[in-house]
Structure formats: C-alpha cells, structure tokens
Design an enzyme around this catalytic site. Structure first.
Site, PDB file in Angstrom:
ATOM      1  N   GLU A 167       0.797  -1.228   0.000  1.00  0.00           N
ATOM      2  CA  GLU A 167       0.000   0.000   0.000  1.00  0.00           C
ATOM      3  C   GLU A 167       0.829   1.278   0.000  1.00  0.00           C
ATOM      4  O   GLU A 167       0.756   2.076   0.945  1.00  0.00           O
ATOM      5  CB  GLU A 167      -0.961   0.012   1.195  1.00  0.00           C
ATOM      6  CG  GLU A 167      -1.953  -1.138   1.179  1.00  0.00           C
ATOM      7  CD  GLU A 167      -3.023  -1.015   2.269  1.00  0.00           C
ATOM      8  OE1 GLU A 167      -2.904  -0.133   3.142  1.00  0.00           O
ATOM      9  OE2 GLU A 167      -3.974  -1.805   2.242  1.00  0.00           O
ATOM     10  N   GLU A 354      -5.335  -8.546   0.956  1.00  0.00           N
ATOM     11  CA  GLU A 354      -5.960  -8.172   2.236  1.00  0.00           C
ATOM     12  C   GLU A 354      -7.448  -7.948   2.008  1.00  0.00           C
ATOM     13  O   GLU A 354      -7.835  -7.358   0.984  1.00  0.00           O
ATOM     14  CB  GLU A 354      -5.382  -6.863   2.816  1.00  0.00           C
ATOM     15  CG  GLU A 354      -4.003  -6.984   3.388  1.00  0.00           C
ATOM     16  CD  GLU A 354      -3.528  -5.686   4.040  1.00  0.00           C
ATOM     17  OE1 GLU A 354      -4.362  -4.898   4.519  1.00  0.00           O
ATOM     18  OE2 GLU A 354      -2.301  -5.485   4.047  1.00  0.00           O
TER      19      GLU A 354
HETATM   20  C1  FCB Z   1      -4.310  -1.985   5.642  1.00  0.00           C
HETATM   21  C2  FCB Z   1      -2.904  -2.316   6.100  1.00  0.00           C
HETATM   22  C3  FCB Z   1      -2.842  -3.398   7.137  1.00  0.00           C
HETATM   23  C4  FCB Z   1      -3.963  -3.304   8.136  1.00  0.00           C
HETATM   24  C5  FCB Z   1      -5.297  -3.152   7.451  1.00  0.00           C
HETATM   25  C6  FCB Z   1      -6.474  -3.084   8.382  1.00  0.00           C
HETATM   26  O1  FCB Z   1      -4.343  -0.689   5.126  1.00  0.00           O
HETATM   27  O2  FCB Z   1      -2.119  -2.724   4.998  1.00  0.00           O
HETATM   28  O3  FCB Z   1      -1.576  -3.336   7.740  1.00  0.00           O
HETATM   29  O4  FCB Z   1      -3.711  -2.324   9.049  1.00  0.00           O
HETATM   30  O5  FCB Z   1      -5.284  -2.015   6.646  1.00  0.00           O
END
Ligand code: FCB
Length: 445
Positions: A167, A354
C-alpha cells in the site's frame, strides 16, 4: 449466482499479517529502530499511547501461530519482513540474527505445508533512513533494492513469489501527507515524491528479484470511487480522487505512466522528482501478479474547500465496521471488473492480499463471518465475469497492533489477550477453516 465454492481449482487460501503489527521484540537480536518505534513513542500519535513494542510477541511465539495457520488448512501465509531487523540502519552490513529469524519462520511454514508470501516493505522503514529524508529521498529506493537482494539471496531458494511494497498509497498519504501514521509528516501534496520513490524502489527491487528467478508482485490498496451525484463537479472530483488513490500507484507499474494529476496542480514529473527513464524502470519487470487490498468503496463529492479537488462523503444505508468503514461486498466485484476493463491485457493475475473487518474487544464475531462470506461471494462473481483471481489472503490471522488505533481495532480470526498473549480462535476461525475444507471437497467431488 456463483458463490465462494465456485472459486477455481488452484485457488490459494491464506491469511495476512505485517511485521510491526505482530512481532514485538523491537530491540532484540540487533534490530534497529524503525519509523514506527519512534512515531508511536511520541505522545498523542497512537490511541492510548499503544506501541508495537510487544504486539503479539510473534517473534517468540511464531511456532504457536504457525500451528494455528496449519489448523486453518492454509495454502499460503503473507507476512512482512522488517527491514530494520535485516539492516538495522537500512544500509550496509546485514544483521545475521535478524535474517535468521525469517529463515526459521520460512522453514517452519514449509514444514507445515504453507507457502510463504513475504512483503519486503510494510511501512517500518529503518529510522536512520528516515533521518536522511525517508521516502522523500531518492536514495532510499536504491537502499531498498540492496535490501531486497540480500533477503532474496538468503530466502529465495524456498520462496517463489515476493511482494515488494504494501500500500504505497496509504504510506504516502497517512505517513507523509497527513501525519496520521509514521513518520508523521504533514506535507499534503508535497508528499508526492514519497509516492514516486516508493514506486522507483519497487522497480529496482523487482529487477533484483527477477534476476534471481523470483516472481514479483505489489500489494496496492484499491477502492472503487463513487461520485456523490452525476453532476459534472462531482464526476470531476471522483476522477481526481481515482487518479490519486488508485491510478497513481497502478498505472506506472502496469502501463509505465502516471495518470493526469492536473487537478492537483501537478505535472507529469510530479513536481520534479521523476527523472528521465524512471517510468521505464518502474514498469520494466512485468508483474507476475497484482496484490489487491480491498476494504471499501469511497464516495466523493466536489471540493468544499480550495485545498484539494475532492471531498469525502459518507456512504449511507450500509452497515459500518467497528472502525466506521462501510461494508459493501459488491464493491470488490466492481473493483475487480473495473481493473480488468481499465488495464485489459496489461492486467496480470490478481491475488486478494488483504480483506477483512475489525471488531472491538466487546463486539461479537458474527459480523466478521458475514463480511468475509459476502466478500468471497462477490469475488466468485468477479471470477465468473472473467477476472483472473488466484487467491484470497484475509486480514488478519490474529488481532494485532492496528497502527494509529493501537490495539483497539481487532481484525483477527484469532483473539489475542494482549496481557497474557493467550490466543483463542474465534467463530470466524472455524468458519474459514470449514470453508477452505469445503472448497477443496467441492473441487474434488
Ligand atoms: C491496511 C494495512 C494493514 C492493516 C489493514 C487493516 O491498510 O495494509 O496493515 O492495518 O489495513
């Protein structure tokens, strides 16, 4: 309607974590300080003064955590490597005990039948590099490529695919533009060099990984952008936000160019930090996979103050997580089909790196099961509509240090008591385990 059991053969199930959020042991075995150690120690930065100094103590308890992963029946585990463990000052000699930790972790994962999927940078920059300008300094990109090569030389014999960055959008905006995350700079649009230098770092590291025969991915935070109305002003604002959040970090790696940022008063050289040849380098190593981190769509209206070309507005009439994030499962299908339409043949296979939702200490776990099942159905729908998605890594294995929220937002399938470090699988852990088993049974029926 397809559902999650229709996900294709070879689809990989996983969980994700990040070093600073789980490891603890911040001064052990020669680890150097990272920007998060320094930032979190500053009063008023993290809720209730929490820090990652102990976190889930995963540095010592990783065998127990791998046993939990094995219990889920996972194919893969996405974790991050802490640069300051490997190179305490971000440059120069390697710290052998730091690298040895990841060596043990990787061997233990392989022994449990789980493929490691490491991320080389998940926001914990060595503080010494930050002192020299951090990601605002072009040199950090070259240091990152050296670090990537060192780690790949040590672990590349056992790990096929690697993620360079996590990210870069969130790191630039929260870390360098707004000061909500480490390193806590509040530069607004002057933070753009932090975007370019992260992408340059990606390109240089990607080449180093490819030279060693390894596969390369990046994990981008992506969001469908919804204009608040069909007025020209709202549409233009949404277009400007899409360029900043999504395309600034994905167009360069897939198309070798930056999107139009004229709405921000910025030209194609992002204020001068882009040198001749940089974009070529950023795109030179084709990605083997695009990692997509998806949490929610973003609704955008015309600006209400002159600083930025957009305003955030709420998404009404949908549930919200404990964090206040809107729950829109179909946004995942929309995002994935949108990527396919926008990038066409330039889009590599996707892995969801994620996706998940937070609850609090006192909330129930059922909202997590509802969140995950609805998002996986939306994912299956995207696959049925022709998007090539190869795996799903939920955030997160266990409750952990949620950055500026400290230990208050709990994203885990496993509950962690941060006083005792006791791990207790939640109902969503059993649900995910059963889903993975059911999917395998369905494929072999
Ligand atoms: C993302 C991050 C991860 C975590 C999630 C909830 O932005 O990459 O580390 O904190 O959010």
């Amino acid at each position: 309607m397809p559902n999650r059991l229709d996900l294709p053969a070879g689809f990989r199930w996983g969980v994700s974590t990040a070093a600073y959020q789980i490891e603890g042991a911040v001064t052990e075995d020669g680890r150097g300080p990272s920007v998060w150690d320094v930032f979190a120690a500053r009063p008023g930065t993290v809720r209730d003064g929490h820090t990652g100094a102990v976190a889930c103590d995963h540095y010592h308890r990783y065998p127990e955590d791998i046993a939990l992963m094995k219990g889920l029946g996972l194919d893969g585990y996405r974790f991050s490597i802490a640069w300051p463990r490997v190179q305490p000052t971000g440059a120069g000699p390697v710290n052998p005990p730091g690298l040895a930790f990841y060596d043990r972790l990787v061997d233990a994962l392989l022994e449990a039948g789980i493929t490691p999927l490491p991320t080389l940078f998940h926001w914990d920059l060595p503080q010494a590099l930050e002192d020299a300008g951090g990601w605002l300094n072009r040199d950090t990109a070259y240091r990152f490529a050296e670090y990537a090569a060192v780690v790949a030389d040590r672990l590349g014999d056992r790990i096929p695919a690697w993620i360079t960055l996590n990210e870069p959008f969130v790191h630039m905006v929260y870390g360098y533009a707004l000061g909500i995350h480490a390193p806590g700079r509040t530069l607004m649009m002057d933070a753009l060099p932090a975007a370019h230098h992260q992408l340059l770092a990606h390109g240089l590291a990607a080449a180093a990984l490819r030279e060693r025969g390894l596969e390369v991915m990046i994990a981008n935070n992506l969001t469908p952008v919804w204009p608040a109305s069909s007025s020209d002003a709202d549409l233009a604002a949404a277009e400007a936000y899409d360029a900043l959040h999504n395309r600034l970090f994905t167009d360069p790696v897939l198309l070798g160019r930056y999107p139009d940022l004229a709405a921000y008063g910025v030209g194609p050289d992002l204020g001068g930090c882009v040198h001749d040849g940089d974009l070529k380098l950023i795109a030179a190593t084709p990605l083997d996979g695009l990692g997509v981190n998806y949490y929610n769509p973003t609704r955008i209206a015309a600006p209400t103050d002159p600083g930025l070309p957009f305003t955030f507005v709420d998404i009404p009439d949908v549930p919200h997580t404990a964090f206040g994030w809107p729950v829109v499962p179909d946004g995942l299908r929309e995002l994935l089909t949108g990527l396919r339409d926008h990038y066409g043949a330039a889009l590599p296979p996707i892995t969801i790196t994620e996706n998940g939702c937070s609850t609090t200490e006192t909330s129930e776990d059922q909202p997590r099961i509802d969140y995950l099942s609805a998002h996986l159905d939306a994912l299956a729908e995207a696959v049925a509509q022709g998007v090539d998605v190869r795996g799903y890594f939920t955030w997160s294995l266990m409750d952990n240090f949620e950055w500026a929220e400290g230990y208050h937002q709990r994203f885990g399938l496993v509950h962690v008591d941060f006083e005792t470090q006791k791990r207790t699988p939640k109902a969503s852990y059993a649900w995910y385990r059963d889903l993975i088993a059911a999917h395998r049974a369905y494929l072999s029926r």
